[in-house]
Design an enzyme around this catalytic site. Structure first.
Site, PDB file in Angstrom:
ATOM      1  N   LYS A  27       0.828  -1.206   0.000  1.00 38.05           N
ATOM      2  CA  LYS A  27       0.000   0.000   0.000  1.00 38.05           C
ATOM      3  C   LYS A  27       0.862   1.255   0.000  1.00 38.05           C
ATOM      4  O   LYS A  27       0.648   2.180  -0.800  1.00 38.05           O
ATOM      5  CB  LYS A  27      -0.932  -0.018   1.219  1.00 38.05           C
ATOM      6  CG  LYS A  27      -2.007   1.052   1.213  1.00 38.05           C
ATOM      7  CD  LYS A  27      -2.981   0.838   2.370  1.00 38.05           C
ATOM      8  CE  LYS A  27      -3.725  -0.465   2.221  1.00 38.05           C
ATOM      9  NZ  LYS A  27      -4.642  -0.737   3.331  1.00 38.05           N
ATOM     10  N   ARG A  96      -3.529   2.981   8.519  1.00 37.81           N
ATOM     11  CA  ARG A  96      -3.903   1.761   7.792  1.00 37.81           C
ATOM     12  C   ARG A  96      -2.696   0.835   7.642  1.00 37.81           C
ATOM     13  O   ARG A  96      -1.569   1.285   7.458  1.00 37.81           O
ATOM     14  CB  ARG A  96      -4.451   2.116   6.398  1.00 37.81           C
ATOM     15  CG  ARG A  96      -5.581   3.122   6.423  1.00 37.81           C
ATOM     16  CD  ARG A  96      -6.011   3.504   5.016  1.00 37.81           C
ATOM     17  NE  ARG A  96      -6.788   2.460   4.381  1.00 37.81           N
ATOM     18  CZ  ARG A  96      -7.127   2.481   3.090  1.00 37.81           C
ATOM     19  NH1 ARG A  96      -6.713   3.463   2.304  1.00 37.81           N
ATOM     20  NH2 ARG A  96      -7.855   1.511   2.579  1.00 37.81           N
ATOM     21  N   GLY A 105      -8.443  -7.131   4.373  1.00 33.42           N
ATOM     22  CA  GLY A 105      -9.268  -7.208   5.566  1.00 33.42           C
ATOM     23  C   GLY A 105      -8.658  -7.942   6.735  1.00 33.42           C
ATOM     24  O   GLY A 105      -9.267  -8.035   7.796  1.00 33.42           O
ATOM     25  N   MET A 107      -5.778  -7.270   8.418  1.00 27.98           N
ATOM     26  CA  MET A 107      -5.139  -6.431   9.434  1.00 27.98           C
ATOM     27  C   MET A 107      -5.946  -5.154   9.626  1.00 27.98           C
ATOM     28  O   MET A 107      -6.973  -4.945   8.980  1.00 27.98           O
ATOM     29  CB  MET A 107      -3.688  -6.158   9.046  1.00 27.98           C
ATOM     30  CG  MET A 107      -2.830  -7.407   9.140  1.00 27.98           C
ATOM     31  SD  MET A 107      -1.115  -7.103   8.700  1.00 27.98           S
ATOM     32  CE  MET A 107      -1.245  -6.675   6.977  1.00 27.98           C
ATOM     33  N   ARG A 340      -3.292  -1.322  -6.360  1.00 33.85           N
ATOM     34  CA  ARG A 340      -2.467  -2.523  -6.273  1.00 33.85           C
ATOM     35  C   ARG A 340      -2.812  -3.390  -7.473  1.00 33.85           C
ATOM     36  O   ARG A 340      -3.869  -3.234  -8.082  1.00 33.85           O
ATOM     37  CB  ARG A 340      -2.727  -3.282  -4.970  1.00 33.85           C
ATOM     38  CG  ARG A 340      -4.170  -3.729  -4.800  1.00 33.85           C
ATOM     39  CD  ARG A 340      -4.436  -4.241  -3.405  1.00 33.85           C
ATOM     40  NE  ARG A 340      -5.865  -4.485  -3.187  1.00 33.85           N
ATOM     41  CZ  ARG A 340      -6.432  -4.657  -2.005  1.00 33.85           C
ATOM     42  NH1 ARG A 340      -5.694  -4.597  -0.915  1.00 33.85           N
ATOM     43  NH2 ARG A 340      -7.719  -4.875  -1.887  1.00 33.85           N
ATOM     44  N   HIS A 456     -15.554  -7.798   1.099  1.00 31.76           N
ATOM     45  CA  HIS A 456     -14.586  -8.691   1.729  1.00 31.76           C
ATOM     46  C   HIS A 456     -14.742 -10.117   1.216  1.00 31.76           C
ATOM     47  O   HIS A 456     -13.760 -10.776   0.844  1.00 31.76           O
ATOM     48  CB  HIS A 456     -14.774  -8.647   3.254  1.00 31.76           C
ATOM     49  CG  HIS A 456     -13.937  -9.655   3.985  1.00 31.76           C
ATOM     50  ND1 HIS A 456     -14.405 -10.914   4.303  1.00 31.76           N
ATOM     51  CD2 HIS A 456     -12.669  -9.601   4.447  1.00 31.76           C
ATOM     52  CE1 HIS A 456     -13.456 -11.577   4.946  1.00 31.76           C
ATOM     53  NE2 HIS A 456     -12.399 -10.812   5.042  1.00 31.76           N
ATOM     54  N   ARG A 580       2.734 -48.780 -11.321  1.00 34.40           N
ATOM     55  CA  ARG A 580       2.783 -49.535 -10.064  1.00 34.40           C
ATOM     56  C   ARG A 580       2.179 -50.914 -10.303  1.00 34.40           C
ATOM     57  O   ARG A 580       0.953 -51.049 -10.355  1.00 34.40           O
ATOM     58  CB  ARG A 580       2.022 -48.773  -8.979  1.00 34.40           C
ATOM     59  CG  ARG A 580       2.672 -47.457  -8.591  1.00 34.40           C
ATOM     60  CD  ARG A 580       1.707 -46.465  -7.992  1.00 34.40           C
ATOM     61  NE  ARG A 580       0.792 -45.946  -9.014  1.00 34.40           N
ATOM     62  CZ  ARG A 580       0.154 -44.785  -8.942  1.00 34.40           C
ATOM     63  NH1 ARG A 580       0.336 -44.004  -7.890  1.00 34.40           N
ATOM     64  NH2 ARG A 580      -0.661 -44.393  -9.901  1.00 34.40           N
ATOM     65  N   ARG A 635       7.595 -50.160 -12.278  1.00 37.26           N
ATOM     66  CA  ARG A 635       8.139 -50.495 -10.955  1.00 37.26           C
ATOM     67  C   ARG A 635       7.743 -51.931 -10.607  1.00 37.26           C
ATOM     68  O   ARG A 635       6.551 -52.282 -10.670  1.00 37.26           O
ATOM     69  CB  ARG A 635       7.591 -49.538  -9.892  1.00 37.26           C
ATOM     70  CG  ARG A 635       8.167 -49.807  -8.505  1.00 37.26           C
ATOM     71  CD  ARG A 635       7.671 -48.805  -7.484  1.00 37.26           C
ATOM     72  NE  ARG A 635       6.272 -49.023  -7.117  1.00 37.26           N
ATOM     73  CZ  ARG A 635       5.575 -48.206  -6.317  1.00 37.26           C
ATOM     74  NH1 ARG A 635       6.150 -47.123  -5.831  1.00 37.26           N
ATOM     75  NH2 ARG A 635       4.328 -48.468  -6.030  1.00 37.26           N
ATOM     76  N   GLU A 767      14.131 -43.687  -2.331  1.00 38.09           N
ATOM     77  CA  GLU A 767      13.030 -43.356  -1.413  1.00 38.09           C
ATOM     78  C   GLU A 767      13.391 -43.623   0.045  1.00 38.09           C
ATOM     79  O   GLU A 767      12.530 -43.536   0.918  1.00 38.09           O
ATOM     80  CB  GLU A 767      11.772 -44.134  -1.803  1.00 38.09           C
ATOM     81  CG  GLU A 767      12.016 -45.619  -2.005  1.00 38.09           C
ATOM     82  CD  GLU A 767      10.839 -46.338  -2.669  1.00 38.09           C
ATOM     83  OE1 GLU A 767       9.692 -45.906  -2.475  1.00 38.09           O
ATOM     84  OE2 GLU A 767      11.077 -47.328  -3.375  1.00 38.09           O
ATOM     85  N   SER A 786      14.716 -42.610  -9.913  1.00 36.60           N
ATOM     86  CA  SER A 786      13.438 -41.911  -9.796  1.00 36.60           C
ATOM     87  C   SER A 786      13.183 -41.704  -8.310  1.00 36.60           C
ATOM     88  O   SER A 786      13.137 -42.664  -7.539  1.00 36.60           O
ATOM     89  CB  SER A 786      12.299 -42.723 -10.411  1.00 36.60           C
ATOM     90  OG  SER A 786      11.080 -42.018 -10.302  1.00 36.60           O
ATOM     91  N   GLY A 788      11.265 -41.345  -5.179  1.00 38.10           N
ATOM     92  CA  GLY A 788       9.932 -41.621  -4.626  1.00 38.10           C
ATOM     93  C   GLY A 788       9.708 -40.721  -3.420  1.00 38.10           C
ATOM     94  O   GLY A 788       9.950 -41.124  -2.277  1.00 38.10           O
ATOM     95  N   THR A 789       9.269 -39.515  -3.669  1.00 44.79           N
ATOM     96  CA  THR A 789       9.254 -38.508  -2.591  1.00 44.79           C
ATOM     97  C   THR A 789       8.162 -38.758  -1.554  1.00 44.79           C
ATOM     98  O   THR A 789       8.242 -38.206  -0.454  1.00 44.79           O
ATOM     99  CB  THR A 789       9.111 -37.094  -3.180  1.00 44.79           C
ATOM    100  OG1 THR A 789       7.977 -37.048  -4.053  1.00 44.79           O
ATOM    101  CG2 THR A 789      10.360 -36.703  -3.947  1.00 44.79           C
ATOM    102  N   ASN A 790       7.147 -39.585  -1.866  1.00 41.25           N
ATOM    103  CA  ASN A 790       6.160 -39.914  -0.833  1.00 41.25           C
ATOM    104  C   ASN A 790       6.831 -40.700   0.296  1.00 41.25           C
ATOM    105  O   ASN A 790       6.761 -40.335   1.470  1.00 41.25           O
ATOM    106  CB  ASN A 790       5.012 -40.736  -1.427  1.00 41.25           C
ATOM    107  CG  ASN A 790       4.214 -39.966  -2.446  1.00 41.25           C
ATOM    108  OD1 ASN A 790       4.294 -38.745  -2.528  1.00 41.25           O
ATOM    109  ND2 ASN A 790       3.434 -40.675  -3.251  1.00 41.25           N
ATOM    110  N   CYS A 854       8.724 -39.395  -9.023  1.00 37.56           N
ATOM    111  CA  CYS A 854       7.422 -40.006  -9.305  1.00 37.56           C
ATOM    112  C   CYS A 854       6.465 -39.945  -8.117  1.00 37.56           C
ATOM    113  O   CYS A 854       5.393 -40.536  -8.169  1.00 37.56           O
ATOM    114  CB  CYS A 854       7.597 -41.448  -9.767  1.00 37.56           C
ATOM    115  SG  CYS A 854       8.425 -42.524  -8.582  1.00 37.56           S
ATOM    116  N   TYR A 874      12.869 -35.092 -15.476  1.00 41.21           N
ATOM    117  CA  TYR A 874      11.409 -35.139 -15.654  1.00 41.21           C
ATOM    118  C   TYR A 874      10.720 -35.229 -14.294  1.00 41.21           C
ATOM    119  O   TYR A 874      11.333 -35.583 -13.278  1.00 41.21           O
ATOM    120  CB  TYR A 874      10.999 -36.323 -16.536  1.00 41.21           C
ATOM    121  CG  TYR A 874      11.200 -37.684 -15.911  1.00 41.21           C
ATOM    122  CD1 TYR A 874      10.224 -38.262 -15.099  1.00 41.21           C
ATOM    123  CD2 TYR A 874      12.372 -38.404 -16.136  1.00 41.21           C
ATOM    124  CE1 TYR A 874      10.416 -39.505 -14.521  1.00 41.21           C
ATOM    125  CE2 TYR A 874      12.572 -39.652 -15.570  1.00 41.21           C
ATOM    126  CZ  TYR A 874      11.587 -40.205 -14.759  1.00 41.21           C
ATOM    127  OH  TYR A 874      11.764 -41.425 -14.174  1.00 41.21           O
TER     128      TYR A 874
END
Length: 902
Positions: A27, A96, A105, A107, A340, A456, A580, A635, A767, A786, A788-790, A854, A874
């Site tokens: 602002k 303000r 809205g 703050m 803004r 709002h 899978r 896999r 993993e 690859s 396996g981030t889970n 993956c 990828y």
């Protein structure tokens, strides 16, 4: 943060510019920018975010702040020719908030600071309007009492309603000066009773307390909740803007409004906004009084309207984007109070980005940065079926598009409570206020009987991507009795309603939905044309085409059958990153895997494997045909054992009952013994993945044979199978070496038997933390990784995803331990650090090592940027998220290129 003695904490509006948002907040930076452009901005100054940080960390304002404020206040008084709060002709100011990122809205704001029992008479004399002066004074006490002194705002609202009822009027403007004088006395009594002190009569005390209140509002529950929802960092702090007051409540030639340079709901050019005569700015955004369309200002005050249109063009051209503007007209004089870059719906974002390219204001690279994967995902949600039979309840203002269906609830608490119980709800209010934020987040959509596109409810809903209909005046909302009445129809709490944020229509009951036109486009069933939906599709097509041209990351799909693979291909998948194989053995085939796992003899095991082989081969044949010419990563079997074994409790009960009847089944007894033997306390960390392949002889060999034979048949049929075999849950290179040696032997046998040469690559999933830390060793035996981030997230954090999300994640999010679930967006500092480390180690050993991901993080917008940064080749995700990943991969590349050029 420590205070620097030479640090400057206050900037006049003439000193800043729009590039100082970190210091002056959005602002303040934009007020300075408009001042620099020569636009009519009331004089004022900004207290920096740095001052706020010192205050929040130390509990007191910087030592130098008071003197700096005094110097700037004196300069402002000199410029205005009057002093703050003086009795005969008082200078009044607003205080303000203004953070770097818009938090509508969330703050605090206090208007009319400087009024007191003495100065109110001076204001009345100066303005020639006693009613205006007393109306301004009651507003100050009301806002100050609630915001600064913590008085319950409902007490002021109830007193105001009682005053109107006593006068037998329904709107504030029908109260005269005498009524407002009485109301001021009532308000002051409320303050004294509830706050334990009198309303302060000293103007400087009012201002200083208001500044502190704005600082404190950075850490209110609603502000913290909004920041978590919008992923805004919590350490930014807010600036405070002190601005000389201009008044829209001086009569019919005065007013206040909010304007957009384009429609924030659709993106179409035109005159969009709301105007309210004889009102102050908060009346518009609060939705307390229903406004008139901005276009009506032309007939009300043509000179101000024409000037506003010119300023809007100036601002949009200057900012090269949709601008959201707040303005006040004081007796025919137009004043700009804020601008803004405006929040917009997902559809508007895509349309506006391409429109600005066509106007030559931005290039395609910038257009790509103006949209996001989150917005694209919103556009893929279903919409109401226009051909369905419906019961129309009413129509309001289409504030934020989408098709939302849920049970009617009339307060935020109930919305949250029912939502947590699995109910879909629609939050219905006369108008929302910042305290409704948690209910708005929990709801499928928001419906209000008051307010417009700038209220709002509308602004916050658009920012969150929530469906919203505002200003449905036909609806009589009774929050105390928890019901809504439309004519003779009564909707009680719990009744189902449907709201269409694209048309503003409100329906009784559940309206069926149909696919989004954007999904139909990705499916190849819709093309760009002339109508509104086709116009949106054309905008999406243009931006997606550019994203595909510039992205480096390829996008694959997680798909387990030919049907999913074909759909993924239509959505733009460049292969399958995760098939899978355990999903191929659910349903009727589950018992076959069970027999394999429980086999006691080599003969039983060979029999089970022989039965599975043709089924596996058929699955792979169909899959390789669907994805011919594109890579397919298969896999090998990775089931936690409990998914394929009988439930130990049910089986134990069955055996016990049979024994009590003395008719126990020999097979059940044998099965129970085997299940007890294999039962695991934590199956996700037990006998699965590569461990299962090593413990059950022939299992992985059977799968590799099915893959190789299917690939050979495809190749002999002039196809182009590009198959990658992935070994799951490897923790050490020795595991991989053993499995690879067996797989290479099977592949050689198939090649000899079919007379084909198969180029099947073999790699592994990373993993487990140990795999990431020893990736240089594992890369000696792997042709690709690859991530396996889970599972990597589970093992790094020590979380069981099936348990923790329902048990304590909500508390962790509410307490700010998480900004977002680490299963939703990758934890860059922990899990991400291992990914980065493993990628570097792996390529040090094998420079041509192919790297992918993956886990479901592969379709998360923020995570895609991280994977681009660390150099993966990828990402792979569910078919529906492929367009999102494609878009974000393009944005990541364009962003990196822009950073390099700078």
């Amino acid at each position: 943060m420590s205070e620097n003695k030479d640090q400057k904490f206050v900037y006049d509006f003439t000193e800043g510019n729009r590039d100082l948002k970190d210091l002056l907040g959005g602002k303040g930076a934009n007020l300075a920018e408009m001042t620099n452009l020569g636009l009519p901005v009331p004089p004022g100054f900004t207290i920096t975010t740095e001052a706020c940080k010192v205050y929040l960390e130390s509990g007191s304002a910087p030592a130098a702040l008071r003197d700096e404020v005094s110097a700037h206040l004196a300069a402002l008084e000199s410029k205005m020719g009057k002093k703050l709060g003086q009795s005969d002709d008082p200078l009044l100011v607003s205080v303000r908030s203004g953070a770097k990122f818009s938090m509508p809205g969330m703050m605090d704001t206090v208007l009319n600071i400087g009024l007191s029992d003495e100065s109110v008479a001076g204001l009345a004399s100066q303005a020639g309007d006693e009613r205006f002066a007393w109306d301004s004074y009651r507003r100050l006490i009301q806002m100050f009492g609630k915001t600064v002194l913590g008085v319950d705002g409902e007490l002021f609202e109830d007193a105001l309603d009682e005053a109107k009822a006593a006068k037998k009027v329904t709107v504030d403007t029908d109260l005269d000066a005498a009524d407002l004088k009485k109301l001021v006395k009532v308000f002051k009594k409320i303050v004294a009773k509830e706050a334990g002190r009198d309303f302060p009569q000293d103007a400087r005390e009012q201002m200083d307390l208001a500044v502190e209140a704005v600082f404190n509002s950075w850490n209110t529950d609603r502000a913290k909740l909004y920041r978590r929802q919008e992923r805004i960092p919590s350490d930014l702090g807010t600036a405070v803007n002190v601005c000389s007051m201009v008044f829209g409540n001086l009569g019919p030639d005065s007013g206040t409004g909010v304007a957009f340079t384009r429609d924030p709901a659709s993106g179409h050019a035109g005159v969009y906004g709301d105007y309210l005569q004889n009102a102050q700015g908060e009346d518009v955004v609060a939705g307390i009084r229903n406004t008139v369309p901005l276009a009506d200002l032309e007939s009300i005050d043509k000179a101000s309207y024409d000037q506003l249109m010119t300023i809007m063009t100036t601002l949009e051209t200057h900012y090269k984007d949709l601008c959201d503007i707040e303005f006040t007209i004081e007796r025919g004089q137009l004043w700009m109070l804020q601008t803004r870059v405006g929040k917009r719906t997902a559809g508007a974002a895509f349309r506006i980005a391409t429109q600005l390219v066509d106007q030559g204001l931005i290039d395609e690279a910038e257009a790509l940065q103006r949209v996001s994967g989150h917005q694209l995902a919103q556009l893929m949600f279903p919409r109401f079926d226009e051909g369905a039979k419906t019961t129309l309840l009413g129509r309001g203002i289409a504030a934020s598009p989408g098709a939302a269906v849920g049970k009617a609830v009339f307060d935020s608490y109930t919305a949250v409570k029912w939502s947590r119980s699995g109910e879909k709800v629609i939050l219905i209010r006369r108008e929302t206020n910042p305290d409704d934020l948690d209910g708005m987040i929990a709801s499928e959509g928001i419906l209000t009987s008051r307010g417009g596109k700038t209220s709002h409810a509308a602004v916050v809903a658009r920012g969150m991507g929530k469906t919203c209909v505002c200003g449905a005046e036909e609806l009589d909302v009774d929050t105390k009795r928890r019901r809504m009445t439309v004519g003779e129809t009564v909707i009680e709490e719990g009744d189902v309603v449907s709201i269409d944020g694209s048309t503003g229509k409100v329906y009784l009951g559940e309206v069926p939905v149909v696919p989004s036109p954007v999904v139909e486009y990705f499916e190849g069933r819709m093309h760009a044309g002339a109508d509104d939906a086709d116009e949106l599709v054309a905008a999406v097509h243009r931006i997606m085409a550019y994203a595909d041209r510039v992205r480096r990351l390829r996008v694959r799909a997680n798909a387990d059958n030919a049907e999913d693979a074909l759909r993924a291909r239509r959505f733009g998948a460049q292969g399958i990153g995760l098939c899978r194989t355990e999903h191929m053995f659910l349903g009727e085939r589950r018992e076959m895997v069970e027999r394999l796992i429980l086999a006691d003899t080599d003969g039983e095991r060979d029999e089970a494997l022989s039965a599975l082989l043709p089924l596996q081969k058929k699955d792979f044949t169909e899959l390789f045909e669907a994805m011919d010419g594109l890579p397919v990563t298969v896999r090998l079997l990775d089931p936690p054992l409990h998914e394929f074994l009988p439930d130990i409790t049910e089986l134990s009960v069955r055996v016990a009952l049979a024994e009590s009847r003395k008719d126990a089944n020999e097979n059940d007894l044998r099965l129970l013994q085997a299940v007890h033997k294999l039962h695991e306390q934590n199956p996700m960390l037990g006998l699965r993945g590569v461990r299962l392949g090593l413990v059950i002889p022939g299992l992985f060999a059977m799968q590799v044979r099915a893959i190789a034979e299917a690939a050979a048949e495809r190749k002999n049929a002039k196809g182009d199978p590009r198959v990658e075999i992935m070994i799951p849950l490897v923790g050490t290179v020795q595991e991989l070496e053993i499995v690879r040696e067996e797989a290479d032997a099977v592949i050689a046998e198939v090649e000899a038997a079919t007379g084909t040469t198969l180029k099947l690559s073999i790699g592994t999933m990373i993993e487990l933390p140990r795999a990431a830390l020893t990736a240089d060793q594992i890369a000696e035996a792997a042709q690709f990784f690859s991530f396996g981030t889970n599972d990597l997230t589970q093992t790094v954090w020590g979380f069981s995803r099936d348990d923790v999300e329902a048990s304590f994640f909500t508390a962790y999010l509410e307490k700010g331990i998480f900004g977002v679930s680490p299963f939703e967006t990758i934890d860059k500092d922990g899990v991400g650090s291992l990914v980065r480390h493993a990628a570097k180690l792996g390529r040090a050993t094998r420079p041509d090592l192919k790297l992918g991901v993956c886990g479901e993080h592969g379709g998360d917008p923020e995570s895609v940027h991280f994977f681009h940064e660390v150099g993966l080749d990828y990402v792979s995700c569910s078919p529906f998220r492929i367009p999102v990943a494609r878009l974000e991969a393009g944005r990541a590349a364009a962003e990196a290129k822009g950073s390099d050029s700078r």
